[in-house]
Design an enzyme around this catalytic site. Structure first.
Site, short mmCIF file in Angstrom:
data_model
loop_
_atom_site.label_atom_id
_atom_site.label_comp_id
_atom_site.label_asym_id
_atom_site.label_seq_id
_atom_site.Cartn_x
_atom_site.Cartn_y
_atom_site.Cartn_z
CD GLU A 113 -2.34 3.01 -3.28
OE1 GLU A 113 -3.29 3.78 -3.49
OE2 GLU A 113 -2.06 2.58 -2.14
CG ASP A 159 -1.72 1.23 1.39
OD1 ASP A 159 -2.60 1.47 0.55
OD2 ASP A 159 -1.47 1.99 2.37
#
Length: 472
Positions: free
Chosen positions: A165, A129
């Protein structure tokens, strides 16, 4: 799991499961990275889930958060102050210290956490993330170090994927060896595709969608062909600052693309999915065409749960905090939306669901019975059809697929990609409400959304897509 296999899914990805405060949440506020969330079940339950997926031929990836800890239940600030660098800040407070002498133990902590999920639970990969919030000045960036540890450890005997990401759109995280194998991450979520699709399907242009409002077709074509839509150009949303780096040297499999994700759905005030937004604006035909562009492009397509049957249930932001923190989260979320015209009025903001209300969580659960009812059944057939075509006609040639080329002559988009086996994959789309002139694509027709229509020669109907496979 059986239904997902029948749909054509090959992997599932779980949002974070590390222990967090409260009994419900998205998982991005984890505080005990080595402990699966107790409210979901036991560690053995999680192992059984992974094993059940594997028994059906499904890979399982896990979303892992290594850029911050949650606000409640985290005591590292009290007994391990060296974990944090007070001189560098993130939206969640002091940055985690990954570099310097004091950062060595911190790096080992997170590298071993990544190994823990892969080795102990047999996950097939991790999605890291927000790596742009992982502040690290070491010679080897922490996300790259994690990818290497996984590849040189469990990855020696089986496939282990690292998907990132990265809002910076930095191709350095995705470099390949001469053999074509990833040097760092396997792939990156490509939000540029999502944003351009969203603008075309909904006509919305608020927030980060402003960067895609002027030329959504061209930017979609470039993102499908080359990876990033922005490769150093100025971003309106970022005040004119340049965004992204060159990415045309990367293969399509270095990118994961989607028409919607938990981020963009759940961070809306009312959690509406893209099918609801498109149908509300009488743009269901536009969405169908755009889905064909996403699912039949060589990059790895990803669906958000329930997307395949246009689930009517929202996906809202939910959590389970107490006291002052709960009030601050609810008030902060409503304040965040005050910059939008629709929520300028305090009464309108008051209608935004409270993330801490258990009813907010309950509303976000899927209703799987919808799959058998219209219009959901028709959407499900479309997804099954497109995924079956992808599996049969495209997947065999993907291992040697290369970056594509794009021609965007509004409103027609034409993208071509070289594949393995001396083949070329072509996509032609009229992404407008009017018929458009377009030359016939070379090769055998794989898919044509207008096959049942009788358009004039050289004319593509509105919101129509044709895909062909050519032997070169």
């Amino acid at each position: 799991l059986g239904d997902l296999v029948a749909l054509g899914i090959t992997a599932i990805e779980l949002m974070p499961v590390a222990e967090f405060g409260g009994s419900r949440g998205w998982g991005y506020d984890g505080v005990l990275p080595f402990a699966p969330e107790a409210s979901y079940g036991t560690p053995e339950d999680l192992k059984r889930l992974v094993a059940a997926a594997h028994a059906r031929g499904l890979m399982v990836l896990l979303d892992a958060v290594y850029n911050h800890f949650g606000p409640t239940g985290n005591y590292l600030h009290h007994y391990a102050k060296a974990f944090f660098d007070p001189g560098r800040h993130t939206p969640w407070g002091a940055a985690i210290r990954f570099d310097g002498r004091r950062g060595r133990t911190v790096r080992e902590f997170f590298v071993h956490n990544a190994l823990y999920w892969i080795e102990e639970f047999r996950f097939d990969g991790l999605r890291l993330d927000a790596v742009q919030a992982m502040h690290d000045r070491s010679a080897v960036f922490i996300a790259d170090a994690i990818a290497r540890a996984l590849r040189h450890g469990p990855g020696r005997t089986r496939h282990v994927h690292v998907v990132i990401e990265n809002d910076l759109n930095d191709a350095a995280r995705l470099t390949r060896l001469a053999s074509g194998r990833p040097r760092g991450a396997t792939a990156q979520w490509n939000d540029d595709v999502h944003h351009a699709v969203h603008v075309l399907a909904t006509t919305e242009a608020d927030g980060y969608y402003a960067d895609y409002a002027a030329e959504p077709r061209r930017l979609l074509g470039r993102a499908l062909a080359e990876g990033y839509a922005y490769q150093g150009e100025a971003s309106v949303f970022r005040g004119g600052a340049p965004r992204g780096t060159l990415s045309a040297h990367l293969p399509p499999l270095a990118f994961v693309i989607a028409a919607q994700t938990h981020d963009q759905v759940g961070n809306r005030a009312f959690g509406e999915r893209i099918a609801e937004l498109a149908q509300r604006r009488q743009r269901a035909d536009a969405l169908r065409a755009l889905l064909a562009c996403v699912l039949l492009a060589p990059a790895v397509p990803m669906l958000f749960m329930g997307e395949e049957y246009a689930a009517s249930t929202p996906f809202l932001y939910f959590c389970d905090f107490d006291g002052a923190l709960a009030r601050a989260v609810a008030d902060g979320r409503r304040k965040e939306f005050s910059r939008f015209a629709a929520f300028a009025d305090a009464a309108a903001r008051a209608e935004i669901p409270d993330p801490n209300d258990e009813a907010t969580f309950a509303r976000s659960k899927l209703d799987w019975s919808e799959r058998e009812r219209e219009p959901h059944r028709t959407w499900l057939v479309l997804y099954r059809t497109l995924l079956a075509l992808r599996h049969e006609r495209l997947t065999p040639w993907l291992p040697r697929a290369g970056s594509g080329r794009c021609w965007a002559h509004a409103p027609v988009l034409h993208v071509s990609w070289p594949l393995g086996g001396r083949r070329e994959w072509h996509l032609l789309a009229n992404l407008s409400d009017e018929p458009a002139t377009a030359a016939r694509l070379p090769g055998d027709i794989v898919y044509d959304s207008a096959a049942s229509a009788v358009p004039a020669a050289g004319v593509r109907p509105p919101w129509s897509v044709q895909v062909t496979l050519e032997r070169t």
